[in-house]
Design an enzyme around this catalytic site. Structure first.
Site, PDB file in Angstrom:
ATOM      1  N   GLU A 102     -40.303 -23.057  49.284  1.00 16.29           N
ATOM      2  CA  GLU A 102     -39.415 -21.929  49.016  1.00 16.29           C
ATOM      3  C   GLU A 102     -38.088 -22.440  48.449  1.00 16.29           C
ATOM      4  O   GLU A 102     -37.546 -23.443  48.917  1.00 16.29           O
ATOM      5  CB  GLU A 102     -39.178 -21.192  50.342  1.00 16.29           C
ATOM      6  CG  GLU A 102     -38.089 -20.162  50.336  1.00 16.29           C
ATOM      7  CD  GLU A 102     -37.782 -19.663  51.742  1.00 16.29           C
ATOM      8  OE1 GLU A 102     -36.982 -18.721  51.843  1.00 16.29           O
ATOM      9  OE2 GLU A 102     -38.343 -20.223  52.720  1.00 16.29           O
ATOM     10  N   ASP A 206     -34.507 -36.491  61.849  1.00 13.87           N
ATOM     11  CA  ASP A 206     -33.590 -37.066  60.850  1.00 13.87           C
ATOM     12  C   ASP A 206     -32.473 -36.058  60.590  1.00 13.87           C
ATOM     13  O   ASP A 206     -32.174 -35.710  59.443  1.00 13.87           O
ATOM     14  CB  ASP A 206     -34.361 -37.380  59.563  1.00 13.87           C
ATOM     15  CG  ASP A 206     -33.583 -38.269  58.600  1.00 13.87           C
ATOM     16  OD1 ASP A 206     -32.531 -38.805  58.991  1.00 13.87           O
ATOM     17  OD2 ASP A 206     -34.012 -38.413  57.445  1.00 13.87           O
TER      18      ASP A 206
END
Length: 302
Positions: A102, A206
């Site tokens: 997206e 992360d």
């Protein structure tokens, strides 16, 4: 504007998912990534997508990202204000690999978006597993991140986080300069983690400021994960490493899921993993920073 060389194959892979003919005919390079090329792409009908591309031999890195995003999607509860970019497809041909997501237009971070981000991360961390690890190894940057299932957190952190980074340091030729501190630190891990028994929480893995954003409606998104089940403090620690998260974020997180006592003492131990990873990726001052962090951690208990 020129198309990506594999645009025809990429369009076809997306068409198969959408069940309609589609032609990606406008490709605009997006800055920010250091591993893959990133593109804001328009179709001939005006649809927008975010496409990551790389050579075919880097397919595994995109595959790891796809699996991580899919896992986050699967574990975001309906009441969670945090959002994950929608996945369309992952594919490759003989020359290139690509991941289609997206497209999100970023807006400014606001107190409301930071509050929602903190709340959402706290709810995500309440998704748990029986053991530490993940169903597959993945990558942290471009380095391998091993995720073998482990019952004991201390063992997981020693072997699959710090241990793997020390092995990489040896391969890169600078482990000798860190060896004394590395061996001493590993021997002192039982003391540094004494009394701390975290549950295996689903982590982004992360979570620095470059992997979190808000859209134009202040809706928070996280992306580019290195997912595994671990101590939730690892995600929180990394948010402090390079800045970018506000007091609203931390207050909202702690309101939903208060942190355990001793987090401030464990924070540097968890961030050491990322500094070692940066040393293995980029060398330079990160090597000395890793050594200094280990010396500081050793001084806490020796």
């Amino acid at each position: 504007m020129p198309r990506f060389p594999a645009s025809t194959d990429i369009s076809q892979s997306l068409a198969e998912v959408l069940g309609q003919d589609i032609q990606l005919d406008t490709w605009q390079s997006v800055s920010g990534g250091s591993i893959h090329q990133a593109w804001h792409v328009h179709s001939q009908c005006g649809q927008q997508f975010f496409v990551k591309t790389n050579l075919a031999n880097k397919y595994h890195t995109l595959e790891a990202e796809y699996l991580g995003l899919q896992t986050l999607h699967d574990h975001i509860s309906p009441e969670n204000p945090l959002h994950i970019p929608k996945l369309y497809t992952l594919a490759s041909n003989e020359q290139y690999s690509w991941l289609i997501l997206e497209y999100i237009e970023f807006g400014q971070q606001t107190p409301a978006s930071q509050t929602a981000l903190g709340q959402g991360l706290a709810l995500l961390h309440q998704q748990t597993a029986p053991q530490f690890g993940f169903e597959a190894d993945n990558v942290i940057g471009e380095n391998l991140q091993t995720n073998g299932w482990t019952k004991d957190w201390l063992s997981f952190w020693a072997e699959q986080r710090l241990g793997t980074q020390f092995k990489l340091a040896a391969q890169h030729g600078f482990y000798n300069s860190l060896q004394d501190e590395a061996e001493q630190l590993l021997s002192l891990l039982p003391q540094l983690l004494q009394g701390h028994q975290p549950i295996p929480s689903l982590l982004h893995g992360d979570l620095w400021a470059g992997n979190a954003a808000a859209d134009t409606k202040a809706k928070p998104f996280i992306f580019d994960p290195a997912v595994y089940y671990g101590d939730r403090e690892c995600d929180l620690a990394m948010t402090t490493l390079f800045g970018g998260f506000s007091a609203d974020f931390y207050a909202a997180y702690n309101h939903v899921y208060p942190l355990d006592n001793g987090y401030e003492q464990r924070k540097d131990l968890y961030n050491l993993y990322h500094i070692l990873n940066h040393a293995n990726l980029f060398g330079g001052g990160y090597i000395g920073q890793s050594q200094s962090m280990m010396q500081q951690l050793i001084s806490q208990v020796s």
